[in-house]
Design a protein around this motif. Sequence first.
Motif, short mmCIF file in Angstrom:
data_model
loop_
_atom_site.label_atom_id
_atom_site.label_comp_id
_atom_site.label_asym_id
_atom_site.label_seq_id
_atom_site.Cartn_x
_atom_site.Cartn_y
_atom_site.Cartn_z
N ASP A 123 0.83 -1.21 0.00
CA ASP A 123 0.00 0.00 0.00
C ASP A 123 0.86 1.26 0.00
O ASP A 123 0.51 2.27 -0.62
N PHE A 124 1.99 1.21 0.71
CA PHE A 124 2.84 2.40 0.81
C PHE A 124 3.75 2.57 -0.39
O PHE A 124 3.83 3.65 -0.98
N PHE A 125 4.45 1.49 -0.78
CA PHE A 125 5.44 1.60 -1.85
C PHE A 125 4.84 1.46 -3.25
O PHE A 125 5.50 1.78 -4.24
N GLY A 126 3.59 0.99 -3.33
CA GLY A 126 2.92 0.89 -4.62
C GLY A 126 3.65 -0.02 -5.59
O GLY A 126 3.97 -1.17 -5.26
N THR A 127 3.97 0.50 -6.77
CA THR A 127 4.64 -0.30 -7.80
C THR A 127 6.16 -0.10 -7.79
O THR A 127 6.83 -0.47 -8.76
N SER A 128 6.70 0.46 -6.72
CA SER A 128 8.15 0.69 -6.65
C SER A 128 8.91 -0.63 -6.69
O SER A 128 8.54 -1.59 -5.99
N LEU A 129 9.97 -0.66 -7.48
CA LEU A 129 10.82 -1.84 -7.54
C LEU A 129 11.74 -1.85 -6.33
O LEU A 129 12.03 -0.81 -5.72
N LEU A 130 12.23 -3.04 -5.98
CA LEU A 130 13.09 -3.18 -4.80
C LEU A 130 14.30 -2.26 -4.86
O LEU A 130 14.66 -1.62 -3.87
N ASP A 131 14.94 -2.20 -6.03
CA ASP A 131 16.18 -1.43 -6.15
C ASP A 131 15.94 0.08 -6.23
O ASP A 131 16.88 0.85 -6.28
N ALA A 132 14.66 0.48 -6.26
CA ALA A 132 14.35 1.91 -6.32
C ALA A 132 14.09 2.50 -4.94
O ALA A 132 14.00 3.72 -4.79
N VAL A 133 13.96 1.65 -3.93
CA VAL A 133 13.66 2.12 -2.58
C VAL A 133 14.94 2.63 -1.91
O VAL A 133 15.94 1.92 -1.85
N THR A 134 14.91 3.85 -1.43
CA THR A 134 16.07 4.47 -0.81
C THR A 134 15.93 4.49 0.71
O THR A 134 14.86 4.16 1.25
N GLU A 135 17.00 4.91 1.40
CA GLU A 135 16.93 5.05 2.85
C GLU A 135 15.91 6.11 3.24
O GLU A 135 15.25 6.00 4.27
N ALA A 136 15.79 7.14 2.41
CA ALA A 136 14.78 8.17 2.67
C ALA A 136 13.38 7.58 2.58
O ALA A 136 12.48 7.94 3.37
N ASP A 137 13.17 6.66 1.63
CA ASP A 137 11.87 5.99 1.51
C ASP A 137 11.59 5.13 2.74
O ASP A 137 10.45 5.05 3.22
N ALA A 138 12.64 4.46 3.24
CA ALA A 138 12.49 3.63 4.44
C ALA A 138 12.11 4.50 5.64
O ALA A 138 11.23 4.14 6.43
N ASP A 139 12.74 5.67 5.77
CA ASP A 139 12.39 6.60 6.84
C ASP A 139 10.94 7.08 6.69
O ASP A 139 10.21 7.20 7.68
N ALA A 140 10.54 7.33 5.44
CA ALA A 140 9.18 7.78 5.19
C ALA A 140 8.16 6.70 5.56
O ALA A 140 7.06 7.00 6.02
#
Length: 262
Positions: A123-140
């Motif tokens: 629900d949060f990451f939607g269609t984001s691929l694994l390698d596109a997730v950053t540390e900033a995304d993890a914090d978000a």
Amino acid sequence: MATFFADADGNQIVSVYLGRRLRRCIRLGHVTKETAKTVAGFIGDLAQAKQLAVTPEKATIDWVSTIGPTLRKKLERLRLVKPRERVEVPTVANWAKQYIASRPDIKPNTKRNYLQSARMMGDFFGTSLLDAVTEADADAYRVHLKGKELSEGTIRRELKRAKQFFAVAVKARIITSSPFVGMKAGNYANADRFYFVTKAEAEKVLAACPDAEWRVLFALARYGGLRCPSEILTLSWADIDWERSRFTVHSSKTEHHDGGGV
């Protein structure tokens, strides 16, 4: 076969001889001389092995398996290493589901919790691929969980599962690093929520139970100290030792420890 030097800006550069008076340079950036010397040695061994059509030293092969994608691409362009097979990168949600499906060993309750975590991440990451997730995304994502007014313990459990999903992706070499690696996760006990059930209160609860089965469930939890429902619902008559007034408890929570399953 390979030397190193620093340019005017302090970047370490490896110069490698590829034969026929052909030399190429590989920029390493701001690294120490010791690191540049080590890398130059490995690159030189790769170049020599290619010219002689032999296998590089084992230490060199091991080093190649640990380098990052940027340096590897440079070595691939010089044909010092073979291009790595392309791995199709799944979305965060799909990878979590794939991982859960690959774990037939997990308990039904654990699987249910994993699937719930996979849905929340999807629900949060939607269609984001694994390698596109950053540390900033993890914090978000952590901020997102906190915004759902979840307890700190629940948030940390969700982050622990996220770390687990991404850590397995690193081991599978789908991604090179996990954006959740430095995040606090795991068990968290909120002492403010602890409450001691007194004997008087326990007696009132027992009196309010609708039947003997409910009284046994409550008594095993309050007086026996059994986990509910996992340890209570696995009890059977065979676990009762009437002669010694004892019973055997099977603990799914601790069975992965040596001797911890009973």
